[in-house]
Enzyme design. Structure first.
Site, PDB file in Angstrom:
ATOM      1  N   GLU A  34       9.458 -36.416  31.032  1.00 64.51           N
ATOM      2  CA  GLU A  34       9.942 -35.618  29.899  1.00 64.51           C
ATOM      3  C   GLU A  34       8.878 -35.549  28.807  1.00 64.51           C
ATOM      4  OE1 GLU A  34      12.443 -33.753  29.695  1.00 64.51           O
ATOM      5  OE2 GLU A  34      14.033 -34.487  31.020  1.00 64.51           O
ATOM      6  N   ASN A  65       6.880 -32.233  27.359  1.00 62.70           N
ATOM      7  CA  ASN A  65       6.865 -31.895  25.934  1.00 62.70           C
ATOM      8  C   ASN A  65       5.439 -31.687  25.432  1.00 62.70           C
ATOM      9  OD1 ASN A  65       9.583 -31.869  25.701  1.00 62.70           O
ATOM     10  ND2 ASN A  65       9.762 -33.745  24.472  1.00 62.70           N
ATOM     11  N   ARG A  85      12.249 -21.138  28.466  1.00 67.23           N
ATOM     12  CA  ARG A  85      13.604 -21.318  28.997  1.00 67.23           C
ATOM     13  C   ARG A  85      13.744 -20.719  30.388  1.00 67.23           C
ATOM     14  NH1 ARG A  85      17.420 -22.666  24.641  1.00 67.23           N
ATOM     15  NH2 ARG A  85      16.071 -22.681  22.835  1.00 67.23           N
TER      16      ARG A  85
END
Ligand code: ATP
Ligand code: SF4
Ligand code: SF4
Ligand code: MG
Lengths: 441, 138
Positions: free
Chosen positions: B45, B49, B98
């Site tokens: 994760e 990022n 997205r």
């Protein structure tokens, strides 16, 4: 029997030690030492990749031959679904079934039948909501063995149900006992196998005390004889007991397709499967319900013991099933019978671990990092290990030495040469000095 | 032992290389699989990022038999409101990101959830540093 039984073995006489195979092994199980390849038994998962790539045909799959039929009073053949994809213009699986009988088998039990029962049971299991999701198929023994040594976290997601071949073996023996009145050991249940992994799993099943199958014969061994016999069997094509769903298991996606759900993933080829397993381990595929993994390209049609080109075989399966009924075998109970399940869960075999003592493992890892800096990072394979990192690991494990690296060796030779020339330079100097002294005298 | 990784800023398909490598090494060292899983998920994760919200960065992993200490440092745009960023579902990800399947706003909350110690420092225009620890309970 040794702790690990393998079908894939080396024919030492044919091996040239060329190192072509060492990099292709997905578990880094091959080394070349003293000019010959060597398979590290605890790592090998019988995937057959090394058989595929060896240019000298020095890697072989050990299986039985048709001679084994003599050993039993009554024999039953278990044809893998992918066997049907080896022939041209096949009207139906029945022709192959009949051909196998002409070849000398007393009876045939199609693995495709058992596959349909396993699909039905799997569907029930998934719908019950009781099994951990996503469920990972265990039909490919290479994948099960890979998970056992590299993906301990995924063991609990593996399907608890037998492979179709194992279930077919069980049902075939029961049927034969009933029909002949013979005791089980007089009946030879013989699997016609697409790959060494399935052959190995008969000799050393993981999840059962003893396999339900007695032996396996490669598809490429029965193929030439079968082709010759099949024209005599042509009029008997409606005697097959399997449907579309079972036969489709022979190529990638077939098993998942039979679950009648779209939330599945089907990958084939060992490297692709490893990627999927890594993603599963990182919980990146949580929304999927079922994962079908076939180590061979295209699924079982791509097994190393097949004859036909796997991509063509895939097409042949498609046209073969077109006029077949969707399925012919269903489970008649809501409960899944106990003998459809493995007796034991897989157990993690940490063969990649550096040491059972973590502190020692840390020391070894430090040593590996130190050693790696000495090597050029070319992964050339001349040392007999698949990469510079694995050479470093082999040294730390005590299987190799730094000098196995030709670059380290070359540097050492240079150093020796330098010292030699320095020494002879000193000696030359001394000699000249002595001569000068002599003159002065 | 200490491991360093450089996370390239321009290629999200390469995010996961550091967590993958660390995972392999932890398996070789014999860490229990649940510890490996926590480290690997939290680090992945973090890597994502760094790629998506900053311009890549650097990871330092300090591993010992008792704990895994991870530092992820970037010189990206920084986070103006950390409290908000830590909320479940909060995301500034673009439509494009997205569409790639990221941007659910669950990365930072998951990093906190899967680790035993979690700290985040950030200054707008300077960068972000995340420190995480996972204890080895075995
Ligand atoms: N290294 C970073 N540099 C700058 N901003 C960051 C950084 N990490 C997180 N952020 C900000 O914090 C927000 C929340 O991060 P978080 O990881 O929780 O969600 P996300 O990345 O948007 O989506 P997801 O992680 O679910 O794909 C991000 O949308 C972004 O605005
Ligand atoms: S590919 Fe491997 S098995 Fe085949 S000859 Fe070369 S070293 Fe031997
Ligand atoms: S069969 Fe597969 S795992 Fe075994 S040595 Fe060959 S390539 Fe490696
Ligand atoms: Mg994120």
């Amino acid at each position: 029997m040794s702790e690990f039984f393998h079908s894939v073995t080396l024919d030492r006489d044919k091996c040239l030690g060329c190192t072509n195979c060492i990099k292709r092994c997905p578990t880094s199980a091959i080394r070349v030492q003293e000019g010959k390849a060597k398979i590290l038994s605890e790592r090998c998962i019988d995937c057959g990749e090394c058989i595929r790539v060896c240019p000298h045909h020095a890697k072989i799959a050990v299986c039985e031959t048709l001679d084994i039929l003599e050993r039993y009073e009554y024999t039953v053949a278990l044809p893998a679904p992918s066997l049907y994809a080896q022939f041209n213009n096949l009207e139906g699986p029945g022709t192959v079934v009949e051909g196998l009988k002409l070849l000398g088998f007393d009876d045939v039990f199609e693995v495709a039948q058992a596959a349909e029962l396993i699909s039905d049971a799997t569907r029930k299991l998934i719908n019950s909501g009781k099994a951990p999701m996503p469920m990972i198929s265990c039909a490919c023994p290479t994948i099960s063995r890979l998970i056992r040594i590299r993906f301990p976290d995924l063991i609990e997601y593996m399907s608890p149900l037998l492979t179709p071949a194992e279930l077919a073996g069980k049902l075939a023996r029961e049927k034969a006992c009933k029909e002949t009145g013979l005791p089980p050991e007089k009946i030879g249940v013989i699997f016609i196998t697409p790959c060494p992994a399935k052959a190995a799993s008969i000799n050393m099943p993981i999840g059962l005390d003893k396999s339900n199958i007695d032996a396996s014969i490669p598809i490429k061994e029965v193929y030439p004889r079968l082709v010759g016999l099949m024209h005599r069997a042509e009029d008997t094509c409606d005697i097959s007991d399997s449907g579309r769903a079972g036969v489709r298991w022979g190529s990638s996606g077939g098993e998942a397709h039979a679950l009648l759900s779209d939330l599945y993933l089907a990958a084939d080829g060992i490297e692709n499967c490893i990627k999927v397993l890594n993603d599963l381990e990182d919980e990146k595929l949580n929304y999927i319900k079922f994962v079908e993994l076939n180590a061979c390209p295209g699924g079982c049609v791509g097994g190393v013991l097949q004859v036909e080109n796997p991509f063509l075989a895939k097409t042949k399966i498609k046209s073969l099933i077109r006029y077949m009924p969707p399925y012919r075998n269903v489970l008649h109970t809501q409960e899944i019978p106990d003998d459809f399940r493995w007796t034991y869960k897989l157990e993690y075999l940490p063969v990649m671990q550096l040491d059972t003592d973590m502190e020692k493992a840390f020391q070894k890892m430090d040593e590996i990092e130190r050693l790696i800096k000495k090597f050029p990072g070319l992964d050339c394979g001349s040392c007999g290990s698949p990469s510079c990192r694995s050479l470093a690991e082999d040294i730390v494990r005590g299987y190799s030495t730094e000098e196995a690296c030709v670059f380290v060796l070359r540097d050492e030779v240079h150093q020796i040469a330098d010292s030699l020339s320095r020494i002879s330079g000193i000696q030359l100097g001394r000699k000249k000095a002595a001569e000068a002294e002599d003159k002065e005298d | 032992m200490t491991l360093h990784y450089i996370v390239p800023g321009d290629d999200f398909t390469r995010a996961g290389e550091a967590s993958g490598d660390l995972k392999r090494k932890m398996k070789k060292l014999g860490f229990p699989s649940d510890v490996i899983r926590k480290v690997s998920i939290a680090l992945y994760e973090g890597e994502i990022n760094m790629v998506i919200h900053a311009y890549g960065g650097e990871i330092t992993a300090e591993i010992s038999s008792s704990e895994i200490d991870l530092t992820l440092a970037d010189t990206g745009p920084g986070i103006p409101d950390i409290e908000k960023a830590m909320q479940d579902g909060y995301s500034t990800a673009t439509e494009q990101v997205r569409n790639l399947g990221f941007g659910a706003g669950m990365g930072l909350p998951n990093m906190k959830k899967y680790t035993d110690e979690f700290q985040i420092e950030s200054e707008v225009g300077v960068g972000t540093t995340v420190r995480m620890k996972v204890y080895n309970h075995s």
